[in-house]
Design a protein around this motif. Structure first.
Motif, PDB file in Angstrom:
ATOM      1  N   GLY A  59      34.575  48.249  61.518  1.00 35.69           N
ATOM      2  CA  GLY A  59      34.314  46.817  61.586  1.00 35.69           C
ATOM      3  C   GLY A  59      32.963  46.534  60.949  1.00 35.69           C
ATOM      4  O   GLY A  59      31.984  47.240  61.227  1.00 35.69           O
ATOM      5  N   GLU A  60      32.895  45.511  60.068  1.00 35.02           N
ATOM      6  CA  GLU A  60      31.668  45.236  59.320  1.00 35.02           C
ATOM      7  C   GLU A  60      31.087  43.896  59.727  1.00 35.02           C
ATOM      8  O   GLU A  60      31.753  42.855  59.680  1.00 35.02           O
ATOM      9  CB  GLU A  60      31.967  45.239  57.816  1.00 35.02           C
ATOM     10  CG  GLU A  60      30.725  45.052  56.958  1.00 35.02           C
ATOM     11  CD  GLU A  60      31.067  45.055  55.479  1.00 35.02           C
ATOM     12  OE1 GLU A  60      30.468  45.836  54.725  1.00 35.02           O
ATOM     13  OE2 GLU A  60      31.956  44.261  55.077  1.00 35.02           O
ATOM     14  N   GLU A  61      29.812  43.942  60.152  1.00 36.09           N
ATOM     15  CA  GLU A  61      29.127  42.696  60.470  1.00 36.09           C
ATOM     16  C   GLU A  61      28.719  41.994  59.171  1.00 36.09           C
ATOM     17  O   GLU A  61      28.749  42.580  58.088  1.00 36.09           O
ATOM     18  CB  GLU A  61      27.897  42.993  61.325  1.00 36.09           C
ATOM     19  CG  GLU A  61      28.223  43.554  62.709  1.00 36.09           C
ATOM     20  CD  GLU A  61      26.972  43.719  63.545  1.00 36.09           C
ATOM     21  OE1 GLU A  61      26.666  42.798  64.325  1.00 36.09           O
ATOM     22  OE2 GLU A  61      26.302  44.768  63.398  1.00 36.09           O
ATOM     23  N   LYS A  62      28.312  40.750  59.290  1.00 35.28           N
ATOM     24  CA  LYS A  62      27.926  39.985  58.098  1.00 35.28           C
ATOM     25  C   LYS A  62      26.723  40.593  57.395  1.00 35.28           C
ATOM     26  O   LYS A  62      26.535  40.408  56.189  1.00 35.28           O
ATOM     27  CB  LYS A  62      27.624  38.535  58.493  1.00 35.28           C
ATOM     28  CG  LYS A  62      28.863  37.769  58.927  1.00 35.28           C
ATOM     29  CD  LYS A  62      28.531  36.337  59.272  1.00 35.28           C
ATOM     30  CE  LYS A  62      29.787  35.555  59.666  1.00 35.28           C
ATOM     31  NZ  LYS A  62      29.493  34.134  60.000  1.00 35.28           N
ATOM     32  N   ASN A  63      25.884  41.314  58.142  1.00 38.79           N
ATOM     33  CA  ASN A  63      24.713  41.960  57.534  1.00 38.79           C
ATOM     34  C   ASN A  63      25.041  43.326  56.931  1.00 38.79           C
ATOM     35  O   ASN A  63      24.135  44.090  56.587  1.00 38.79           O
ATOM     36  CB  ASN A  63      23.591  42.109  58.565  1.00 38.79           C
ATOM     37  CG  ASN A  63      24.004  42.995  59.740  1.00 38.79           C
ATOM     38  OD1 ASN A  63      25.085  43.591  59.737  1.00 38.79           O
ATOM     39  ND2 ASN A  63      23.143  43.072  60.741  1.00 38.79           N
ATOM     40  N   SER A  64      26.360  43.635  56.828  1.00 41.86           N
ATOM     41  CA  SER A  64      26.868  44.873  56.219  1.00 41.86           C
ATOM     42  C   SER A  64      26.814  46.097  57.129  1.00 41.86           C
ATOM     43  O   SER A  64      27.181  47.210  56.709  1.00 41.86           O
ATOM     44  CB  SER A  64      26.127  45.208  54.905  1.00 41.86           C
ATOM     45  OG  SER A  64      26.332  44.181  53.962  1.00 41.86           O
ATOM     46  N   GLN A  65      26.324  45.921  58.382  1.00 38.91           N
ATOM     47  CA  GLN A  65      26.346  47.045  59.318  1.00 38.91           C
ATOM     48  C   GLN A  65      27.802  47.374  59.677  1.00 38.91           C
ATOM     49  O   GLN A  65      28.589  46.490  60.011  1.00 38.91           O
ATOM     50  CB  GLN A  65      25.574  46.703  60.603  1.00 38.91           C
ATOM     51  CG  GLN A  65      25.643  47.764  61.680  1.00 38.91           C
ATOM     52  CD  GLN A  65      24.938  49.055  61.267  1.00 38.91           C
ATOM     53  OE1 GLN A  65      23.787  49.011  60.826  1.00 38.91           O
ATOM     54  NE2 GLN A  65      25.628  50.176  61.403  1.00 38.91           N
ATOM     55  N   LEU A  66      28.142  48.653  59.604  1.00 36.28           N
ATOM     56  CA  LEU A  66      29.493  49.109  59.914  1.00 36.28           C
ATOM     57  C   LEU A  66      29.548  49.780  61.292  1.00 36.28           C
ATOM     58  O   LEU A  66      28.620  50.494  61.684  1.00 36.28           O
ATOM     59  CB  LEU A  66      29.972  50.101  58.851  1.00 36.28           C
ATOM     60  CG  LEU A  66      30.171  49.541  57.434  1.00 36.28           C
ATOM     61  CD1 LEU A  66      30.341  50.678  56.436  1.00 36.28           C
ATOM     62  CD2 LEU A  66      31.382  48.608  57.398  1.00 36.28           C
TER      63      LEU A  66
END
Length: 478
Positions: A59-66
């Protein structure tokens, strides 16, 4: 919402992202590492042999953290091996890994040779450079859900982990691939659907498959008995035969024609393999299959709670405080069941007791073939007094003791009284499964009847008969 995108990494790149924190494997609701060393071993073999591993879900947050939604245990296992925290255990199967070994020739050219390496008891650092490179270059497929927050990631974790891992029995079944089809076919028989005491949970959790494996080991390979399901499956996979499974399938079809509601609960998750094995022994006696159910009925109602083995234990006491799957426990239970069954059918040295043997033993030690013909005729004549053709006293089961009693009456010159006695005795009398005991019992009751009718206080044989019966009786009522 956009479809998730696919991304492929080399395993080294993927693990570097894990260790750098670019991909997080510590979501709050993600379960902790719960894999066994054996599971980790198998995953490493999968990678080193370049076999398939399902995609890892991110799952990827909007800040690109996976964040890992599914595949956390696989990730932790591979990372543990890569960082030297896991050593391949000695119990691993298929530990010899083939690979291409790099050889530098004298002329400075490079060639590749076939080679193998045993990874047993090895850490990552002990691998040949070629296998290390193969590990690093393994292709890890991922599926990435975009625009996630912590709530959405938790939802994905619950969705992708909404399954139950294989239990011990289910896992063991994967080691008997040669006969898996035969076992599945046997499980579809009417017996397991309608004539056994397996629950629906047993049928979905691999219990019935385990029972079949245990049965095959007991009937055909008991000298190599394995109490662990995996070991038993492995042994059968290497040593079982199609003929063995086909013979068992035929036995199951025979049982489904005779097993009744009052005995089907004997075929449960604990004892089924014992009674399947016992039926295999029974089929070699040459009797009608219905006689087996007759025995099961008496065993469950009486013999189970009265008959003891040589160590003075009842059937259900043999495994008390012991592992129920220990070889000695299984042997003792099977030997007791066989002994009780043979005693029930009055079989000695592989032979069924006959009317002539009873007559010779208790009525006339010098009986001739002509005498026996006469006793059979008298017994047939007397039986006409009983109008119920289904009477247990006139059944094949009771024939030896009935003919012996007719012989006794002929010798006492009282055969003319047996018709009247039998008519009344049929309504109130008991039938004992042990034919010797049943002869004594009927003889005692017949003597009383004759004495009452004749008022002969010194009627010959009655005192002796009663003493014999009291000393010898050990049968049980059917």
């Amino acid at each position: 919402m956009a479809r998730p995108r696919k991304q492929t990494y080399t395993l080294k790149m993927y693990l570097e992202k894990i260790n750098d924190g670019d991909i997080d494997n510590h979501a709050d609701v993600q379960r902790r590492m719960a894999w066994s060393k054996e599971q980790i071993n198998e995953l490493i073999v999968t990678v080193l042999t370049d076999e398939y591993m399902p995609p890892i879900i991110l799952g990827e947050e909007k800040n690109s953290q996976l964040h890992i939604a599914d595949g956390g245990c696989r990730t932790a296992a591979l990372n543990s091996f890569w960082k030297g925290a896991h050593k391949i255990t000695a119990s691993i199967e298929n530990s010899v890994i083939p690979y291409k070994k790099k050889v530098k020739n004298k002329d400075k050219t490079i060639s590749w040779e076939d080679a193998v390496f045993d990874i047993k008891n090895k850490t990552f650092e002990k691998l040949p450079e070629e296998l290390k490179k193969k590990f690093h270059e393994y292709q890890v497929e991922t599926v990435i859900h975009e625009n996630c927050d912590s709530h959405k990631i938790s939802q994905y974790i619950k969705r992708y982990n909404n399954h139950t891992s294989m239990n011990k029995d289910q896992k063991a079944f994967t080691y008997i691939e040669r006969f898996a089809g035969e076992i599945r076919g046997i499980l579809e028989s009417r017996f397991f659907l309608d004539y056994s005491n397996f629950t629906e949970k047993d049928k979905t959790k691999g219990v019935v498959e385990r029972v079949i494996v245990e049965t095959m080991m007991c009937i055909y390979h008991f000298e190599h008995w394995k109490k662990q399901p995996k070991a038993a499956c492995q042994y059968l996979n290497e040593n079982g035969t199609q003929q063995e499974f086909e013979q068992f399938r035929q036995s199951i079809h025979r049982l489904e024609k005779i097993v009744t509601e009052d005995v089907k609960f004997l075929f449960n998750r604990k004892d089924s393999f014992l009674f399947f094995t016992l039926f295999d022994t029974f089929t070699k006696l040459g009797m009608e299959d219905l006689r087996f159910v007759e025995f099961l009925r008496v065993f469950q109602s009486e013999l189970r709670f009265s008959k003891k083995n040589e160590r003075g234990l009842l059937f259900d006491e043999i495994d008390k405080d012991l592992n129920t799957k220990d070889k000695q426990v299984i042997f003792d239970k099977l030997e007791m069941l066989k002994a009780v069954m043979l005693d029930f059918f009055q079989i000695s040295d592989g032979k069924i007791i006959t009317a002539e043997e009873l007559v010779r033993e208790w009525v006339d030690c010098s009986v001739t073939e002509e005498d026996m013909e006469l006793y059979e005729i008298v017994a047939n004549d007397i039986s006409e007094a009983v109008h119920d053709i289904d009477s247990v006293f006139l059944s094949d089961r009771n024939r030896p003791s009935f003919v012996a009693l007719a012989a006794y009456a002929v010798r006492q010159d009282t055969e003319g009284m047996m018709k009247q006695w039998l008519t009344g005795f049929e309504r109130e009398g008991r039938l004992l499964w042990n034919q010797r005991d049943n002869y004594f019992y009927m003889k005692k009751e017949f003597d009383k009847f004759v004495l009452d009718k004749t008022n002969k206080c010194s009627y010959n044989g009655i005192n002796k008969t009663e003493q014999m019966f009291d000393d010898h009786i050990g049968g049980y009522v059917l």
